[in-house]
Scaffold this active site. Structure first.
Site, PDB file in Angstrom:
ATOM      1  N   THR A   1       0.825  -1.220   0.000  1.00 32.30           N
ATOM      2  CA  THR A   1       0.000   0.000   0.000  1.00 32.30           C
ATOM      3  C   THR A   1       0.857   1.268   0.000  1.00 32.30           C
ATOM      4  O   THR A   1       2.065   1.211   0.209  1.00 32.30           O
ATOM      5  CB  THR A   1      -0.916   0.037   1.236  1.00 32.30           C
ATOM      6  OG1 THR A   1      -0.105   0.108   2.422  1.00 32.30           O
ATOM      7  CG2 THR A   1      -1.791  -1.194   1.324  1.00 32.30           C
ATOM      8  N   ASP A   2       0.203   2.398  -0.229  1.00 25.68           N
ATOM      9  CA  ASP A   2       0.887   3.679  -0.105  1.00 25.68           C
ATOM     10  C   ASP A   2       0.027   4.624   0.733  1.00 25.68           C
ATOM     11  O   ASP A   2      -1.004   4.211   1.276  1.00 25.68           O
ATOM     12  CB  ASP A   2       1.224   4.266  -1.486  1.00 25.68           C
ATOM     13  CG  ASP A   2      -0.014   4.626  -2.286  1.00 25.68           C
ATOM     14  OD1 ASP A   2      -1.081   4.875  -1.700  1.00 25.68           O
ATOM     15  OD2 ASP A   2       0.090   4.668  -3.523  1.00 25.68           O
ATOM     16  N   ALA A   3       0.452   5.876   0.835  1.00 26.09           N
ATOM     17  CA  ALA A   3      -0.201   6.815   1.741  1.00 26.09           C
ATOM     18  C   ALA A   3      -1.636   7.138   1.349  1.00 26.09           C
ATOM     19  O   ALA A   3      -2.361   7.754   2.131  1.00 26.09           O
ATOM     20  CB  ALA A   3       0.626   8.100   1.860  1.00 26.09           C
TER      21      ALA A   3
ATOM     22  N   GLY B   1      -3.683   4.861   1.165  1.00 25.96           N
ATOM     23  CA  GLY B   1      -4.416   3.855   1.932  1.00 25.96           C
ATOM     24  C   GLY B   1      -4.725   2.593   1.149  1.00 25.96           C
ATOM     25  O   GLY B   1      -5.309   1.648   1.692  1.00 25.96           O
TER      26      GLY B   1
END
Lengths: 136, 136, 136, 136
Positions: free
Chosen positions: D14-16, D18
């Site tokens: 995942t990344d920021a 979400g």
């Protein structure tokens, strides 16, 4: 004097908690190590793929003190030190730069041992690496 | 004029075939996109985490023409173009720089759509992004 | 009893040295931690994104004893232990399974602290996590 | 019949925003390809590191239709098809499994060409790969 590497935090470094994923902090340190070697005139292509001699990381440790987010600008300091004939350590500090920066976000350490790629017997550090450590 | 982003290939980008892992080429393109936005004065922190508006990638395509290895210096060109009220595409080219460089290693394209984070309904592009595309 | 997580080494885990990149070993440990939580009935979605309470990793250490290559089958043991009201550690061992397996390839440890997401003040561990540690 | 690979979405994917980072969706597809080869009895270690013959990915495309989050359980279908003497494509679909699953989250396609590792001249597909495609 430690080598300084500047870099932005990318989206791919982060996870769903909104900040850099802990293991990616070590990858950022390794990037800084590669840039330090390149700046010292060591050819990364042959260094990391030389079939006879390898310098793998045998241990790592890190303290994650402050979160970093996408878009943050960071500076990574790279300070190597000889441990023995065939080994060395590197101490890293990642700090945010800019108006609210300065405080250390991550403190890390990696330990590297030079080995023969086939027998995996320990070997003296290659002159390029030994010279880089001396010069730091 | 396309934005140009310069970068070294890191060890973490590669895989056991000795060259950059195909999916990491797209991550390098996204890095270049982030740097292009930052250079245009768009705050990445709020752009990518704004809770109301999101601009996800809805499609990607890439041609992998030449391998890249750790230590290679590359230049990534970033050329965005408006597709509609609520969408745009970016065309990327990754090329090796230096004595044996110049030829395109990767040609890629991503497609982005602006949506409401809650309802996922399409929204007009935010002015910052629309202005960046116009200025390129 | 430690939780055991089985997994293959993927191509994306490796680097140009032909074996798993050191930082990816820690990512594999974190995967095993996530699977252990899921097996204990803890919902990962809400655990890692709960806006009020966070349990970040504050320290990690690892010894890389033997290389792992794409296609290797590994088993990861996950052994958590309470450190205090608000913190715990996890000890991991990654071993190759199969005919030439058995010896430990990586030994790692992570340290986790429970905090209030806004104030970053330390908080007692949530009951789900505390119960998981007790049951191991 | 397409091969099916089951997997959980990990935090590292995942990344920021979400959800899974777009380029990691292609890495998940490649994982499924590796598992399909392994299930067909093809040794990944030698397949991906054979010094004489390589089968690099020369193109990829993907549509990202629905977001995926950490903890989601997904199924990846892997459907290869011969394109010529020396090339094939794989079509992938990633779908969430479980109570709210079923709809396709990602549709992707990769194109693979068999080449001589030194001269980079095109070569007929190795029998193992050709047989795997026929059997699917």
């Amino acid at each position: 004097m430690p080598f300084l590497y500047n870099r932005s935090i990318h989206f791919a470094d982060t996870d769903a908690a909104g900040v850099v994923y802990f293991a990616n902090m070590l990858a950022i340190c390794h990037e800084a190590y590669e840039e330090a070697l390149a700046a010292a005139g060591i050819d990364l292509g042959s260094f990391f793929r030389d079939s006879a001699v390898m310098v793998p990381i045998v241990a790592s440790e890190a303290s994650y003190l402050r979160p970093l987010a996408a878009g943050d600008k960071v500076s990574v300091s790279v300070a190597p030190a000889r441990l023995g004939e065939d080994s060395f350590e590197i101490r890293f500090e990642i700090s945010k730069v800019g108006p609210r920066g300065g405080k250390t976000a991550v403190r890390a350490r990696t330990e590297h041992v030079c080995i023969d790629a086939k027998s995996r017997a320990r070997l003296a550090l290659p002159p390029g690496i030994a010279g880089w450590i001396l010069a730091c």
